[in-house]
Design an enzyme around this catalytic site. Sequence first.
Site, short mmCIF file in Angstrom:
data_model
loop_
_atom_site.label_atom_id
_atom_site.label_comp_id
_atom_site.label_asym_id
_atom_site.label_seq_id
_atom_site.Cartn_x
_atom_site.Cartn_y
_atom_site.Cartn_z
N CYS A 21 -21.27 15.94 -23.10
CA CYS A 21 -20.15 15.44 -23.90
C CYS A 21 -18.83 15.46 -23.14
CB CYS A 21 -20.01 16.21 -25.20
SG CYS A 21 -19.27 17.82 -25.00
N CYS A 24 -16.02 21.11 -23.13
CA CYS A 24 -15.71 22.35 -22.40
C CYS A 24 -16.57 22.41 -21.14
CB CYS A 24 -15.93 23.56 -23.29
SG CYS A 24 -17.49 23.55 -24.18
N CYS A 98 -18.91 23.70 -31.31
CA CYS A 98 -18.41 23.80 -29.94
C CYS A 98 -17.69 25.14 -29.80
CB CYS A 98 -17.49 22.63 -29.63
SG CYS A 98 -16.74 22.76 -28.02
N GLN A 222 0.40 20.35 -30.68
CA GLN A 222 -0.41 21.11 -29.71
C GLN A 222 -1.59 21.78 -30.43
OE1 GLN A 222 0.15 20.99 -26.54
NE2 GLN A 222 2.32 20.55 -26.24
N TYR A 251 10.35 13.31 -25.27
CA TYR A 251 8.94 13.30 -25.67
C TYR A 251 8.73 14.47 -26.65
CZ TYR A 251 8.84 10.80 -21.16
OH TYR A 251 9.11 9.97 -20.10
N GLU A 272 11.66 10.56 -29.17
CA GLU A 272 10.21 10.38 -29.31
C GLU A 272 9.94 8.94 -29.74
OE1 GLU A 272 7.10 12.15 -29.26
OE2 GLU A 272 6.37 10.28 -30.11
N CYS A 347 1.00 18.11 -18.72
CA CYS A 347 -0.42 18.33 -18.99
C CYS A 347 -1.26 17.68 -17.90
CB CYS A 347 -0.79 17.83 -20.38
SG CYS A 347 -0.28 16.14 -20.69
N1 SAH Z 1 6.82 18.08 -26.99
C1 SAH Z 1 5.91 17.79 -28.06
C2 SAH Z 1 5.04 16.55 -27.81
C3 SAH Z 1 4.40 16.43 -26.47
S1 SAH Z 1 3.12 15.20 -26.35
C4 SAH Z 1 5.04 18.98 -28.38
O1 SAH Z 1 4.99 19.96 -27.63
O2 SAH Z 1 4.40 18.98 -29.44
C5 SAH Z 1 3.94 13.83 -25.70
C6 SAH Z 1 4.72 13.05 -26.74
O3 SAH Z 1 5.34 11.94 -26.06
C7 SAH Z 1 3.90 12.43 -27.87
O4 SAH Z 1 4.47 12.82 -29.11
C8 SAH Z 1 4.03 10.91 -27.66
O5 SAH Z 1 4.09 10.19 -28.88
C9 SAH Z 1 5.37 10.82 -26.92
N2 SAH Z 1 5.58 9.65 -26.06
C10 SAH Z 1 4.66 8.99 -25.30
N3 SAH Z 1 5.26 8.04 -24.58
C11 SAH Z 1 6.59 8.09 -24.87
C12 SAH Z 1 7.72 7.37 -24.41
N4 SAH Z 1 7.61 6.39 -23.53
N5 SAH Z 1 8.93 7.70 -24.91
C13 SAH Z 1 9.06 8.71 -25.82
N6 SAH Z 1 8.01 9.42 -26.28
C14 SAH Z 1 6.80 9.13 -25.82
#
Ligand code: SAH
Length: 389
Positions: A21, A24, A98, A222, A251, A272, A347
């Site tokens: 799959c 993990c 899992c 997360q 983001y 965002e 990430c």
């Molecule tokens: N910092 C947050 C989210 C991180 S994930 C946390 O820790 O929960 C990355 C995020 O970036 C997602 O919410 C996704 O919707 C957003 N994202 C992706 N591409 C983007 C862009 N071009 N401009 C702004 N946000 C974006």
Amino acid sequence: MYFLEMEKLVMEQRKCTYDKCGGCVMCDKTYDDTLKEKQKYVSGLLSRYCKVDDIISMYYPYNYRNKVHATFKNTQKGKVITGTYKEGTHEVVQIDRCLIDDKIADDIILTIRNLANNFKFKAYDEDRHTGLLRHVMVRVGASSKQVMVVIVTPTEEFPSKKNFVAELLKIHPNITTVVQNINPSNTSMVLGNYEKVIYGKGFIEDTLLGYTFRISSRSFYQVNKSQTETLYKTAINGLNLTGKESVIDAYCGIGTITLAVSKKAKYVIGVELNLQAINDAKENMKRNNVKNVSFVCDDAGEYMVSMAEEGKKIDAVIMDPPRSGSSSQFIDSVAKMAPDKIAYISCNPETLARDIDYFTIKGYKPIKITPVDMFAFTKHVEVVCILTK
Ligand code: SAH
């Protein structure tokens, strides 16, 4: 000793399909060995910039995933099964449990599979465009224990919907909301843009670093609460804020970092792209009574360009882009706004290395690199990189 025995027990009990799959993928190794491998991988990519700290490990590296997703499939005998796509294919590998999933989420998915067969539902067939059930996603609030179930169907049609959900709630009264998401498209995206709340409020709540968050089905959140708190603290502490700074959290998702950093800054702007996430973020600001933040729904790169063009200055930037990393447009504009410090949460260490190279050209240098194990036994690793001018 306790830990090793536990690990052995888990390995023995496991009837795991990890080799098929792609979940993990490292669960045939000891947790210690997986950490060593991740440390080596991150150091290999990033130690040329500055010393890489020891990876921050998990205390209990199992059952941490509080969002679990499964795809439905019809077997040749006409039964419905659930599982995940084998990596890089559209072949569904059946998964019952899992090692890294929240147990409640796995239980609920198994029940939904059984109920689907009792109700004689069929899985959606991508080629023939027939059948009802595409995917199921379960999200469990790690601290609130609220549970959201999202059932993805190709059209609005969902026969016996009320009875189906009533049966599900009888078996799992801990479910707090059930959402039907409609995804007619033939892409690999799990969720479509339209949804109907079948039961409850349509979102769950959870707490992180003392703040309460509303989380909708399509908002990013997360999956590992305790390591997320560690990750956020590592990023925020790395900025050494005094309370006088203006900060951009790019983001920002549902505003988790934005709110967490608000008490250490004068003002924070969260940016965002996903509208549902920004709506959650605005609601989260209100429910936590935080006054010194605002949220903008925009592409992070374009927003930075407009801020830089207006001649705005900023003291610190937190950025947490998706796996594809950030853009040169974003980095160019950050450099124009000249923050003293940047906390880059990544990430994907490979796109982080690419973006560090570009930040270096723009006059920034990494001073601290800390890997955090957010996704034990998978090949993924999160990294916090603090850059300074
Ligand atoms: N910092 C947050 C989210 C991180 S994930 C946390 O820790 O929960 C990355 C995020 O970036 C997602 O919410 C996704 O919707 C957003 N994202 C992706 N591409 C983007 C862009 N071009 N401009 C702004 N946000 C974006």
